[in-house]
Design a protein around this motif. Sequence first.
Motif, short mmCIF file in Angstrom:
data_model
loop_
_atom_site.label_atom_id
_atom_site.label_comp_id
_atom_site.label_asym_id
_atom_site.label_seq_id
_atom_site.Cartn_x
_atom_site.Cartn_y
_atom_site.Cartn_z
N ASN A 20 0.75 -1.27 -0.09
CA ASN A 20 -0.17 -0.06 0.04
C ASN A 20 0.85 1.46 0.10
O ASN A 20 0.64 2.22 -0.88
N ASP A 21 1.92 1.31 0.97
CA ASP A 21 2.73 2.49 0.76
C ASP A 21 3.43 2.81 -0.36
O ASP A 21 3.59 4.04 -0.77
N ILE A 22 3.93 1.77 -1.04
CA ILE A 22 4.63 1.93 -2.50
C ILE A 22 3.46 2.35 -3.47
O ILE A 22 3.95 3.24 -4.39
N ARG A 23 2.57 1.68 -3.45
CA ARG A 23 1.46 2.15 -4.54
C ARG A 23 0.97 3.72 -4.18
O ARG A 23 0.74 4.39 -5.17
N GLU A 24 0.92 3.89 -3.07
CA GLU A 24 0.29 5.57 -2.78
C GLU A 24 1.53 6.38 -3.23
O GLU A 24 1.26 7.35 -3.66
N HIS A 25 2.65 5.90 -3.02
CA HIS A 25 3.68 6.67 -3.55
C HIS A 25 3.70 7.07 -5.15
O HIS A 25 3.86 8.33 -5.28
N PHE A 26 3.44 5.94 -5.74
CA PHE A 26 3.31 6.28 -7.46
C PHE A 26 2.03 6.94 -7.45
O PHE A 26 2.08 7.48 -8.60
N GLN A 27 0.88 6.62 -6.81
CA GLN A 27 -0.21 7.15 -6.95
C GLN A 27 -0.07 8.55 -6.89
O GLN A 27 -0.76 9.38 -7.73
#
Length: 335
Positions: free
Chosen positions: A123-130
Amino acid sequence: MSNANKHMPFPELTANEVSNLWSSFLMNSMQQRLLEYFLASTDDSKIKQIIEKILTQSQENINELKEIFDKENLNAPQGFTEKDVRIDGIKIFSDTFILNFCFDLTHLSISTYPIALSECTRNDIREHFQRNIAFTVKIQDEIVELMLSLGVYLKPPQVAIDSEVELADSFMYLNGFFGGSRPLNAAEIANLSRIIHRAQFSKMIFVTFSKLAKTKDLKQHFGKGRDGIEKVLNSLKEVLDKENIPISASGDYLISNVEASPFSDKLMLFFVNTCLGIFCFTMVNQAMTSSLRTDVVSKLGKISDDMKKFYGSGLLLAIKEKWFEQPPQAVDRKV
């Protein structure tokens, strides 16, 4: 992120996530140094505001990525430091050139961040790219609006399109080498104009960097890039010229003669290998898969082969100069 997930331990990073975070760090590190110089040398207040926003985002990304690497007990890349840029250097680029440079940086983000997002599960990595995708879309809108208001936006061709739906009735639809070839379809026109506009910008980068480079090897390398791009422009413009399809000329890319470069050779080569190389490969390959006329596919195939050789030599040059940071790799399990 929901409160329920905030306190849950994150799973270990996947190889894809490590690779994407590593690439994101290097890209943001490069952008930070370029933008620091642009901010110091730009006169136009509206362009300065664009630069400040992208620079702030890059700095925030670097801090966030360092935290992630630290938590995962991974070494962050060295990237680029204050030694790679002279922000007190005199003005080299016109403000229009700098605006186009910023526009180009958003293209690189738009082409890489969505792929990174699709490959990440945490989740934290996806949020970074989002967050980065959302920011890039917003800032690109602002750049396009400003370019239009300044009259420097290069619009794709506008041509009369046959609105009647027809099915291809013979293999002659694919023919482009011999007589009787059909007109270019909309996808082919879009692909060729996109590559030409990109090549016009790339040519000016090579012209500029060949003047700024300190070492003989790099001057020659950028000179080869300039000559190669000129061949690309001549080859693709020939197709459009035969069908009387207009293409916008390149914008105001004026540069000033200087004795000392504001950028290190390492920084310039990295920009060429990533922003020009990776993005151009993606663009040409997309064009090849959606073009159906044999002459167009043949030209694009030749361009792709030539690009592989040139950018391959650029990677070898980076390794030779000890500028290439190896991405994290798996433990050797064969020992």
